[in-house]
Scaffold this active site. Structure first.
Site: not given
Length: 512
Positions: A198, A318
């Site tokens: 991220e 994810e």
């Protein structure tokens, strides 16, 4: 004796109670009638790989070496039941992980032992600039344990390198990655790779920013490194940005700019998706059709804005019901199961070719808890693997927003009938749902159906125990056997339930 007036009152009260009970019975057992149409002549919407449903373990779970025993037989059995699959080892703590081929007894920001490698000591020094999160070492022994686990369970490891190991000119320092790659090549490990977790959120999480253009350069450097160390055929997956959402346009912009600079270096476009905030999510949020619709909107947004790169596969690397570790009593109970199954259905429909569930172990959204008891979502995942095939079919479901259905060719390992299809659906209402099977794929009233209905005892959606066709599931004793339906043209679901149906002897051509 009762007076006539009192007798009339009692009779009226009893009558009202009976009417109320009858209405509840009708609601629960008659239910809404839905019409399902599947046509004989159609092309597959998408073809998903056998490892489409995959799993993740957060890097933080291996910080404490005693937390996961990868050699434990039961732990391996529970993972093997989901093979073939990928195992992603990544997450926020991947940016704090340092590899050391040697077992170093003690290391700190002020002390690096003499037997530590130069790349390990250099990495420690770099991470010590960011003192608000601790670093930790993953030793060669632990790395070997993880890879042996993958080999024995039929999982393919996907590992995320530490992106925060950077020199003062802000270029990624690849020396520690090179040490890990050299060690892995020597051991013959088969691995796919990532870089960072991220990165569009780094300012919020680490108080540091890495631009999409710089990240693309880092990925190019890693691709060359993989080629040099014998991992030319390994996938490089990225950039693992967060889900696109109106309040964060930068999430989408980061992905677009990264692809504009780094699409030649990656094998897969990847992003993360969650529906809810674990701190504020409520039970009804998990069963609200508006929540379910978020994923389809996000997939369509990501697909349309990156359409130029459609030749590169897209993964959800994810994903789960709620971010922040999962909502206690919800993400790890039957409450979260409809969202999980619907995500598998939608992702396959839109040709997302891998969905990595966060997580297999660890957190309140885990498939397996600390006592190695499987959650309802583990059972759902096992049934999906058992029954659902690779080819995605078009199904027209005329029903309310509270019933959602998907269709695939059946898993060829389940039946040798090459015309068999698998339907799976969720019923979000406290009412029975009935589905009339229409379309040229079906032969009137002469259908042969294997039915698997998953529900919670007493419609308790918070239950961590589930039933299959009315029988409670136990890992050590349950056999996933269907209820067999012969001669009919409809299927049905009880209130608050999930269903799988394998329908044989259809006229579908594409499954042959």
């Amino acid at each position: 004796m009762l007076s006539n007036k009192r007798l009339v009152t009692i009779c009226f009260t009893v009558l009202c109670c009976n009417i109320a009970l009858l209405s509840v019975f009708v609601k629960l057992n008659i239910g809404e009638r839905c019409f399902i149409t599947i046509d004989q002549h159609q092309e597959a919407l998408a073809v998903i790989p056998d490892d489409f449903l995959s799993i993740g373990i957060d890097t933080s779970e291996i910080e404490n070496y005693e937390k996961i025993d990868f050699s434990k037989p039961l732990f391996r059995e529970l993972a093997s039941a989901l093979a073939p699959a990928r195992l992603r080892l990544g997450g926020t703590m991947s940016e704090r992980l340092i590899f050391s081929s040697e077992n170093i007894p003690s290391v700190s920001c002020t002390h690096c032992p003499a037997n530590a490698s130069k790349s390990t000591c250099s990495a420690v020094k770099k991470l010590c600039r960011h003192k608000f999160l601790p670093f930790f070492l993953m030793t060669g022994d632990k790395w070997a344990e993880i890879n042996e686990f993958c080999k024995e369970t039929g999982l393919k490891l996907l590992f995320s390198f530490n992106l925060l190991l950077r020199d003062r000119e802000h270029e990624w320092d690849s020396h520690n990655a090179a040490e890990l790659l050299e060690y892995s090549r020597h051991k013959g490990y088969d691995i796919d790779w990532q870089l960072g977790n991220e990165p569009n959120s780094f300012r919020h999480v680490f108080n540091i920013s890495i631009s999409p253009k710089t990240l693309a350069q880092d990925f190019h450097k890693l691709r060359n490194l993989l080629n040099h160390y014998g991992y030319r055929k390994s996938l490089l997956v990225g950039p693992d940005t967060t889900r696109p959402q109106p309040k964060c346009p930068y999430c989408l912009e980061f992905m677009i700019e990264f692809l504009g600079n780094g699409s030649n270096s990656i094998s897969v476009r990847s992003w993360h998706q969650y529906y809810l905030n674990s701190r504020t999510a409520k039970l009804e949020d998990f069963w609200n059709p508006d929540t379910f619709d978020l994923l389809e909107e996000q997939i369509q947004t990501m697909k349309s804005y990156t359409a130029k790169y459609n030749h590169i596969p897209m993964w959800l690397t994810e994903t789960s019901s709620s971010y922040g570790g999962g909502a206690p009593g919800l993400s790890n109970s039957f409450a979260g199961s409809p969202l999980w199954l619907d995500k598998l259905g939608l992702s396959a429909k839109y040709n997302i070719t891998t969905v990595i569930r966060q997580s297999f172990f660890g957190g309140n959204y885990s498939l397996v808890d600390d006592r190695l008891d499987p959650s309802p979502d583990w059972w759902i995942s096992v049934l999906y693997k058992k029954l659902v095939g690779n080819k995605v079919l078009k199904v027209d479901c005329k029903c309310s927003r509270f019933q959602r259905m998907y269709a695939h060719c059946a898993n060829s390992k389940y039946t040798n009938d090459t015309t068999a299809i698998t339907l799976f659906a969720i019923n979000l209402e406290l009412a029975k749902a009935r589905f009339l099977l229409n379309g040229t794929a079906f032969h009137g009233n002469d259908l042969d159906i294997d039915e698997y209905i998953i529900s919670a005892p007493s419609n308790n959606r918070r239950s961590k125990i589930v039933r299959l066709n009315g029988w409670q599931l136990h890992y050590d004793s349950s056999v996933l056997e269907p209820h067999h339906i012969k001669y009919g043209n409809h299927i049905s679901m009880p209130p608050y339930s999930i269903g799988f149906w394998v329908i044989k002897n259809t006229s579908i051509k594409i499954c042959q």
